[in-house]
Design a protein around this motif. Structure first.
Motif, short mmCIF file in Angstrom:
data_model
loop_
_atom_site.label_atom_id
_atom_site.label_comp_id
_atom_site.label_asym_id
_atom_site.label_seq_id
_atom_site.Cartn_x
_atom_site.Cartn_y
_atom_site.Cartn_z
N PHE A 119 39.54 25.51 40.01
CA PHE A 119 39.78 25.37 41.46
C PHE A 119 38.49 24.95 42.16
CE2 PHE A 119 43.53 28.06 40.62
CZ PHE A 119 44.49 27.27 41.25
N GLU A 120 37.39 25.54 41.76
CA GLU A 120 36.11 25.21 42.39
C GLU A 120 35.75 23.74 42.15
OE1 GLU A 120 33.65 28.38 40.91
OE2 GLU A 120 34.37 29.75 42.46
N GLN A 121 36.12 23.18 41.00
CA GLN A 121 35.89 21.76 40.74
C GLN A 121 36.64 20.89 41.76
OE1 GLN A 121 36.37 20.22 36.78
NE2 GLN A 121 35.48 22.05 35.87
N HIS A 122 37.76 21.41 42.26
CA HIS A 122 38.56 20.70 43.27
C HIS A 122 38.12 21.05 44.69
CE1 HIS A 122 41.58 18.82 40.66
NE2 HIS A 122 41.51 19.92 39.92
N GLY A 123 37.05 21.85 44.81
CA GLY A 123 36.55 22.22 46.12
C GLY A 123 37.35 23.34 46.79
N VAL A 124 38.11 24.09 46.01
CA VAL A 124 38.94 25.17 46.55
C VAL A 124 38.30 26.50 46.20
CG1 VAL A 124 41.20 26.29 46.43
CG2 VAL A 124 41.03 23.79 46.33
N PRO A 125 38.02 27.35 47.19
CA PRO A 125 37.47 28.66 46.88
C PRO A 125 38.49 29.50 46.11
CG PRO A 125 37.76 28.39 49.27
CD PRO A 125 38.19 27.13 48.62
N ALA A 126 38.02 30.17 45.07
CA ALA A 126 38.91 30.97 44.24
C ALA A 126 38.14 32.15 43.67
CB ALA A 126 39.48 30.12 43.11
N MET A 127 38.89 33.18 43.32
CA MET A 127 38.30 34.34 42.65
C MET A 127 39.34 34.95 41.73
SD MET A 127 37.97 37.05 45.70
CE MET A 127 39.36 37.79 46.51
N ALA A 128 38.86 35.72 40.76
CA ALA A 128 39.74 36.37 39.80
C ALA A 128 39.72 37.87 40.02
CB ALA A 128 39.30 36.05 38.37
N ALA A 129 40.83 38.51 39.65
CA ALA A 129 40.92 39.97 39.74
C ALA A 129 41.77 40.47 38.57
CB ALA A 129 41.56 40.39 41.05
N ALA A 130 41.32 41.55 37.96
CA ALA A 130 42.11 42.20 36.91
C ALA A 130 43.18 43.04 37.58
CB ALA A 130 41.21 43.09 36.05
N ALA A 131 44.40 42.95 37.09
CA ALA A 131 45.49 43.75 37.64
C ALA A 131 45.24 45.22 37.35
CB ALA A 131 46.81 43.31 37.02
N ASP A 166 54.73 47.79 42.99
CA ASP A 166 54.29 48.32 44.28
C ASP A 166 52.77 48.43 44.36
OD1 ASP A 166 56.91 48.53 45.21
OD2 ASP A 166 57.15 50.54 44.36
N ARG A 167 52.16 48.86 43.27
CA ARG A 167 50.70 48.97 43.26
C ARG A 167 50.04 47.59 43.31
NH1 ARG A 167 46.69 51.76 38.91
NH2 ARG A 167 44.84 51.56 40.20
N LEU A 168 50.58 46.62 42.56
CA LEU A 168 50.04 45.26 42.61
C LEU A 168 50.14 44.69 44.02
CD1 LEU A 168 51.52 43.77 39.32
CD2 LEU A 168 49.09 43.94 39.89
N ARG A 169 51.28 44.88 44.64
CA ARG A 169 51.47 44.36 45.99
C ARG A 169 50.49 45.02 46.96
NH1 ARG A 169 56.53 45.20 46.44
NH2 ARG A 169 57.20 43.09 45.93
N ALA A 170 50.39 46.35 46.91
CA ALA A 170 49.55 47.08 47.86
C ALA A 170 48.06 46.91 47.61
CB ALA A 170 49.91 48.57 47.82
N ASP A 171 47.65 46.90 46.34
CA ASP A 171 46.22 46.89 46.02
C ASP A 171 45.61 45.51 45.83
OD1 ASP A 171 46.48 49.63 46.07
OD2 ASP A 171 46.27 49.91 43.91
N VAL A 172 46.45 44.52 45.52
CA VAL A 172 45.90 43.21 45.19
C VAL A 172 46.45 42.09 46.09
CG1 VAL A 172 45.64 41.50 43.34
CG2 VAL A 172 45.60 43.93 42.78
#
Length: 148
Positions: free
Chosen positions: A51-63, A69-75
């Motif tokens: 994504f960064e090569q395309h100029g788009v800010p991005a980040m990763a997160a471990a689930a 419900d936890r994924l929705r609320a926490d991530v």
């Protein structure tokens, strides 16, 4: 005879380009799931770089878990409600393409290895937006999974 294989960075940049074309980049959340033994963290990091090569800010997160419900609320919700404009979050973890969690992702990737051929028709694979063969992590391949 040696067979040509794309470099890791090229593959992830191409997949990122596919995501950009299909769903855009306005607070998009991508889910990365895969077979046991696949390095989902490496794949997520590769996508962020793509994504960064395309100029788009991005980040990763471990689930934190595969609980919807936890994924929705926490991530998902914090990412979508914090900030505005372009940005992609790549969430990685096993179970993210389970039936309950599939709806959280604007786009998803299933990661597999050659030694998992028998698992290739799993319903999670069919639910994914794309499939990546990471048998050779330095030369991953986008698997088009067509029936031709």
């Amino acid at each position: 005879m040696a067979r040509w294989a794309p470099q890791e960075t090229d593959t992830y940049a191409a997949i990122a380009g596919e995501v950009i074309a299909q769903v855009g980049t306005n607070r998009a959340v991508i889910g990365v799931d895969g077979q046991d033994g696949t390095d989902l963290e490496r794949v997520a990091a590769g996508l962020v770089a793509g994504f960064e090569q395309h100029g788009v800010p991005a980040m990763a997160a471990a689930a934190p878990s595969d609980d919807v419900d936890r994924l929705r609320a926490d991530v998902v919700t914090p990412f979508r409600t914090t900030g505005a404009g372009d940005g992609v979050l790549v969430v990685h973890g096993h179970g993210l393409l389970a039936p309950g969690a599939r709806g959280l992702w604007r786009w998803s990737l299933w990661v597999e290895r050659e030694d998992g051929r028998l698992e290739r028709r799993a319903d999670v694979k069919l639910a994914a937006s794309a499939i990546l063969d990471a048998t050779d992590p330095e030369h991953p391949r986008r698997n088009w999974n067509d029936a031709c």
